[in-house]
Write an enzyme that holds these catalytic residues in place. Structure first.
Site, PDB file in Angstrom:
ATOM      1  N   GLU A 118      58.329 -92.432  72.432  1.00  0.00           N
ATOM      2  CA  GLU A 118      57.031 -92.711  73.066  1.00  0.00           C
ATOM      3  C   GLU A 118      55.969 -92.991  72.011  1.00  0.00           C
ATOM      4  O   GLU A 118      54.990 -92.263  71.908  1.00  0.00           O
ATOM      5  CB  GLU A 118      56.582 -91.493  73.891  1.00  0.00           C
ATOM      6  CG  GLU A 118      57.587 -90.962  74.875  1.00  0.00           C
ATOM      7  CD  GLU A 118      57.240 -89.552  75.386  1.00  0.00           C
ATOM      8  OE1 GLU A 118      56.347 -88.891  74.816  1.00  0.00           O
ATOM      9  OE2 GLU A 118      57.872 -89.120  76.355  1.00  0.00           O
ATOM     10  N   CYS A 172      22.119 -89.344  67.997  1.00  0.00           N
ATOM     11  CA  CYS A 172      21.409 -88.141  67.568  1.00  0.00           C
ATOM     12  C   CYS A 172      22.349 -86.955  67.437  1.00  0.00           C
ATOM     13  O   CYS A 172      22.295 -86.005  68.222  1.00  0.00           O
ATOM     14  CB  CYS A 172      20.295 -87.834  68.557  1.00  0.00           C
ATOM     15  SG  CYS A 172      19.285 -89.269  68.875  1.00  0.00           S
TER      16      CYS A 172
END
Ligand SMILES: *Cc1c(COP(=O)(O)O)cnc(C)c1O
Length: 413
Positions: A268, A337
């Site tokens: 996978e 911020c």
């Protein structure tokens, strides 16, 4: 000083930026193909299934490309299953992982008819049996077993240790398999593990295979014969000069240990298929100096690419043209911020406002982890194929970011 990324395949960075703006995710088609074919080649004519882990980069065109190359898909939500179907992927090659599949998830996958459910808990197998019974179906099942090996990677992407939330405990696996085997609407198919991400050493895989084969033999002695063994993903890529796992060595190691057990192997991979193909292009808004420290404030931020902030990842950041500006040691930071909003620290670069930087190896866990924090629209995504460019996701428009919100009218009453 680092090298210069002036082109992606045969398209110049300045063309891309002029046409699509910044921040911009760019993927090289050729690179994705190459990465997938390396897996195919390593397995050669042995019976195998490579299921691309959709969560690494779930753009429909990326899925469609891999589907065309013959990939199966590892999904972790029904949303990802919808994407695979929409992109033309084969449901019969889909495996469904995840610790928290809801009943709706299970029902949708049962109705669709997928290759296998990678079940991660005892509770899940009972839920799945009930849902399958309601639909008059048998659910194909593999258990994700936690082999309790140390993948020696960042703690947030290490998943195979006893204390992680993933999978069923190794020591309880035989008991749980037996219980599952007795359920009317469950068909036991295989076993799987996934020990972590960005692995750069074969040793943890060797340990995992040893542990899992021991269990497979124990199950066999208990009358439970499996038909596949899914090794998960986790193969690392070169972010900062890591030694990489050779896929052929990995596959040879698995088959050598497997001996004549009649199991087909599944993997996978996510990061190792798409990671290397991706670039995040960003423009320098301005440079500034605080107390002798140099900052380049760029228009990409942690909402676009959270890996540096979340995993303390180091990612290559390159200039896209020669510059006559003075080389300084820059922290490359975004406008958000948060002090954690950086893309790289202390990079020797020659920069001026308006320059374009390329953040490399950004194809996996990049765009997919982006958010709208600070009401920033997500970047556009393009796929480059030689000298062709395809827009595969439009830049989000600001008005769309709050289109689902309602303003309460506080004046009434
Ligand atoms: C994330 C994930 C993968 C892919 O991991 P990579 O490190 O990107 O190869 C594979 N399997 C499962 C179950 C996963 O959660």
């Amino acid at each position: 000083m680092s090298s210069i990324t002036s082109h992606i395949e045969n398209v110049s960075v300045s063309d891309l930026v002029n046409r699509y703006g910044t921040p911009l995710y760019v993927y090289s088609k050729n690179n994705i193909e190459k990465a997938f074919k390396q897996y195919k080649q390593a397995f050669g004519d042995k019976k195998h299934l490579i299921c691309y882990a959709v969560k690494a980069n779930s753009n429909l065109s990326v899925i469609a490309l891999l589907a065309k190359l013959g990939a199966g898909f590892d999904i972790v939500s029904r949303g990802e299953l919808l994407r695979v179907l929409k992109a033309g992927g084969d449901a019969q090659k889909v495996i469904f992982s995840g610790v928290g599949k809801t009943r709706e998830d299970l029902r949708f996958a049962l109705e669709t008819g997928i290759h296998c459910f990678n079940v991660e808990s005892e509770a899940e197998i009972y839920m799945l049996n009930e849902e399958a019974e309601k639909l008059g179906k048998k659910a194909p099942v593999s258990f994700r077993v936690n082999p309790d090996v140390d993948a020696k990677t960042h703690p947030y992407i290490s998943t195979g240790l006893r204390e992680n939330k993933f999978g069923i405990p190794y020591d309880e696996a035989v008991r749980i398999y037996k219980a599952a085997n007795a359920l009317s609407h469950i068909e036991i198919k295989g076993i799987d593990c996934h020990i972590g991400s960005q692995l750069t050493d074969l040793a943890p895989y060797c340990d995992a295979v040893d542990r899992m084969l021991k269990l497979i033999d124990e199950l066999s002695a208990n009358g439970i014969q499996l038909s596949h063994f899914d090794m998960g993903g986790g193969v690392g890529i070169d972010y900062e000069g890591e030694e990489l796992i050779n896929l052929q060595d990995l596959v040879n190691m698995i088959y050598e240990k497997l001996g004549d057990r009649p199991l087909s192997i599944a993997m996978e991979p996510g990061r190792s298929i798409v990671g290397d193909s991706g670039y995040l292009l960003t423009e320098v808004i301005l440079t500034k100096e605080n107390e002798g420290k140099h900052f380049a404030v760029v228009d990409a931020a942690m909402n676009d690419l959270i890996r540096p902030a979340l995993y303390e990842s180091w990612m290559r950041i390159e200039q896209t043209k020669e510059s006559s500006a003075t080389v300084e040691s820059y922290d490359i930071v975004g406008p958000i911020c948060e002090t954690g909003d950086f893309l790289g620290k202390e990079r020797e670069l020659a920069l001026e406002a308006g320059d374009i930087l390329a953040i490399k190896q950004a194809g996996a866990y990049g765009f997919v982890m982006s958010s709208n924090y600070n009401t920033r629209g997500r970047a556009a995504e393009v796929l480059v194929d030689n000298d062709q460019v395809y827009l595969i996701r439009e830049r989000e428009r600001l008005e769309d970011l709050f289109a689902n919100e309602k303003v309460v009218s506080f004046d009434e009453k």
